[in-house]
Design a protein around this motif. Structure first.
Motif, PDB file in Angstrom:
ATOM      1  N   PHE A  32       0.821  -4.394  -0.205  1.00 56.91           N
ATOM      2  CA  PHE A  32      -0.299  -4.417   0.729  1.00 56.91           C
ATOM      3  C   PHE A  32       0.133  -4.989   2.076  1.00 56.91           C
ATOM      4  N   ALA A  33       1.040  -5.958   2.037  1.00 59.20           N
ATOM      5  CA  ALA A  33       1.514  -6.575   3.280  1.00 59.20           C
ATOM      6  C   ALA A  33       2.224  -5.567   4.180  1.00 59.20           C
ATOM      7  N   PHE A  34       2.971  -4.650   3.569  1.00 64.64           N
ATOM      8  CA  PHE A  34       3.800  -3.737   4.363  1.00 64.64           C
ATOM      9  C   PHE A  34       3.244  -2.312   4.439  1.00 64.64           C
ATOM     10  N   SER A  35       2.033  -2.107   3.904  1.00 66.07           N
ATOM     11  CA  SER A  35       1.475  -0.751   3.900  1.00 66.07           C
ATOM     12  C   SER A  35       1.252  -0.242   5.323  1.00 66.07           C
ATOM     13  N   PRO A  36       1.830   0.902   5.687  1.00 70.33           N
ATOM     14  CA  PRO A  36       1.631   1.446   7.039  1.00 70.33           C
ATOM     15  C   PRO A  36       0.417   2.362   7.129  1.00 70.33           C
ATOM     16  N   SER A  37      -0.156   2.730   5.967  1.00 70.20           N
ATOM     17  CA  SER A  37      -1.248   3.697   5.978  1.00 70.20           C
ATOM     18  C   SER A  37      -2.326   3.285   4.983  1.00 70.20           C
ATOM     19  N   TYR A  38      -3.491   3.890   5.143  1.00 68.09           N
ATOM     20  CA  TYR A  38      -4.620   3.624   4.256  1.00 68.09           C
ATOM     21  C   TYR A  38      -4.301   4.007   2.809  1.00 68.09           C
ATOM     22  N   GLY A  39      -3.674   5.160   2.619  1.00 71.78           N
ATOM     23  CA  GLY A  39      -3.353   5.612   1.270  1.00 71.78           C
ATOM     24  C   GLY A  39      -2.393   4.688   0.553  1.00 71.78           C
ATOM     25  N   MET A  40      -1.378   4.211   1.255  1.00 72.12           N
ATOM     26  CA  MET A  40      -0.419   3.295   0.648  1.00 72.12           C
ATOM     27  C   MET A  40      -1.062   1.942   0.355  1.00 72.12           C
ATOM     28  N   ALA A  41      -1.961   1.524   1.229  1.00 69.53           N
ATOM     29  CA  ALA A  41      -2.677   0.274   0.991  1.00 69.53           C
ATOM     30  C   ALA A  41      -3.564   0.392  -0.244  1.00 69.53           C
ATOM     31  N   LEU A  42      -4.207   1.542  -0.425  1.00 69.20           N
ATOM     32  CA  LEU A  42      -5.020   1.773  -1.617  1.00 69.20           C
ATOM     33  C   LEU A  42      -4.174   1.681  -2.887  1.00 69.20           C
ATOM     34  N   ALA A  43      -3.006   2.300  -2.865  1.00 68.55           N
ATOM     35  CA  ALA A  43      -2.119   2.259  -4.031  1.00 68.55           C
ATOM     36  C   ALA A  43      -1.698   0.819  -4.340  1.00 68.55           C
ATOM     37  N   SER A  44      -1.464   0.030  -3.301  1.00 67.42           N
ATOM     38  CA  SER A  44      -1.059  -1.362  -3.500  1.00 67.42           C
ATOM     39  C   SER A  44      -2.185  -2.174  -4.126  1.00 67.42           C
TER      40      SER A  44
END
Length: 435
Positions: free
Chosen positions: A104-116
């Motif tokens: 979540f700290a390094f997520s560059p996008s909404y989709g990656m943040a959701l996965a985290s």
């Protein structure tokens, strides 16, 4: 005093003591860190909306997905704990929620943040049931209500860290440094757990249970669900937990800032008040339930009534903004929701034998998180549909409370009667066990 007024010590009860406190304390430390990670979005909701350029519905999806994973895993986690033991399950949990927080700290996008957040929710789901099981393995049954309340209290202390510490870090060092730095806490508890955690005290190994694949799983779930105490526990947890969780996990800060016109600092102080109230009420409820089991249902129903009343008075206050005194009272009452939800486990615990404790606890723990997930989604959708009308959106709380309260009233008599029968049988068995 009725026969169900207080727990009874049973033959083979673990002794408790200092070593029990130490081992259990390590397990609770894992849960403490999990709650910090779980609630970290609550103080970063507005920042997340700006960072990922999302609206209220998309923002609520972060918490909904996290809770969906959490709730969906509760029965599988209960089965895992019953079969694999606490240490293995907690180890998996720590690894997963630490990776989720780091991602979540390094997520560059909404989709990656959701996965985290989904990964974080998966790890978080493995913690609380494991800690409850650890308590039943290391402490005598009569200590069960207080041990469970203390676990919940420490968890709320994790929420306090999110509110006070992580919020300040977020605005001083930035998103990536704050979330990545907090992930180090997961590494610390993983080391402590690896070195010192044990599933049970020596001489109190659980009886071996034959596991027969799918048939065993179906039997565990069916037998746990058949007990009215398990079902009552689920509905108590469902009805009492979600108002405070929705407030702390996501919508409290936006409501206080956008609808009530408070500064972020003042809103953060009110969220802190919810947590502090939770910790104080948890100690009080734990003492009451440990001494008077008959008080469980009145405490649960009273908490629901008080929460609904304060929620209604606050959101329907005739002025533009509710007075500070009313907001303070709301936050104090919301602090009782967490301790009241723990009462659900006090209905399920005596209704199930040791080999089903994890499964039964998983069923109960689903309740509040399903309610929270549903309400988070409803509020987000209603806010978008009504142009951020919090009065309409927050009214979704009353629907869930009404559903849960009707089930509590339906099941309470049957569950208490069944528990009384079990308690009498246990006392008869205790009399005939040779010393």
């Amino acid at each position: 005093m009725s026969s169900a007024s207080a727990p009874v010590s049973l033959p083979g009860d673990p002794p408790g003591g200092r070593k029990a406190v130490l081992v259990w304390g390590i397990g609770v430390a894992v849960y403490f860190v999990a709650v910090i990670f779980r609630t970290s979005l609550g103080v970063a909701g507005l920042d997340a909306a700006d960072r990922f350029h999302v609206n209220a519905s998309a923002l609520s999806t972060f918490s909904i997905l996290q809770l969906l994973v959490y709730a969906g895993m509760q029965i599988p986690v209960g089965l895992m704990v019953d079969r694999l033991g606490t240490k293995r399950v907690l180890t998996i949990g720590v690894v997963l929620f630490t990776l989720g927080q780091l991602g979540f700290a390094f997520s560059p996008s909404y989709g990656m943040a959701l996965a985290s957040r989904a990964l974080l929710g998966c790890g978080d789901a493995l913690t609380f049931i494991s800690v409850l099981r650890l308590g039943t393995r290391w402490f005598p049954a009569r200590r069960g209500p207080m041990v469970a309340q203390l676990a919940g209290l420490v968890g709320m202390a994790g929420n306090l860290v999110s509110t006070l510490v992580l919020a300040r870090l977020l605005h001083s060092v930035g998103w990536t440094a704050a979330f990545a730095g907090s992930a180090l806490c997961g590494v610390v508890v993983l080391v402590l757990m690896t070195l010192f955690l044990k599933d049970h005290p020596e001489g109190h190994e659980p009886a071996p249970v034959r596991h027969t694949g799918g048939a065993f799983v179906r039997k565990q779930i069916a037998l746990s669900w058949r007990e009215p105490g398990t079902r009552l526990g689920l509905w108590v947890h469902f009805t009492t937990q979600f108002p405070a969780m929705v407030f702390l996990l996501l919508w409290g800060l936006p409501f206080l800032v956008e609808a009530q016109g408070l500064s972020r600092a003042t809103a953060g102080a009110l969220l802190t008040l919810v947590v502090l109230s939770n910790m104080v009420v948890g100690l009080i409820y734990g003492q009451i339930v440990a001494r008077h089991h008959a008080a469980r249902t009145p405490l649960a129903i009273g908490t629901v009534a008080a929460t609904a009343t304060m929620w209604a008075v606050t959101i329907h206050y005739p002025g533009d903004h509710a007075p500070m005194g009313l907001l303070v009272a709301l936050c104090v009452v919301l602090g009782s929701c967490g301790p009241a939800s723990m009462i659900g486990f006090d209905f399920a615990r005596p209704a199930n034998p040791p080999e089903r404790q994890g499964t039964a606890s998983g069923i109960v723990n689903m309740g509040g998180f399903v309610a929270s997930m549903t309400t988070l989604l409803a509020i987000g959708v209603l806010l978008d549909a009504t142009g951020d009308n919090y009065r309409i959106a927050f009214s979704a709380v009353f629907v869930l409370e009404a559903i849960g309260l009707s089930q509590i009233l339906r099941l309470r008599t049957r569950a208490v009667r069944r528990e009384r029968e079990r308690l009498v049988a246990s006392r008869v068995e205790a009399v005939h066990v040779p010393v």
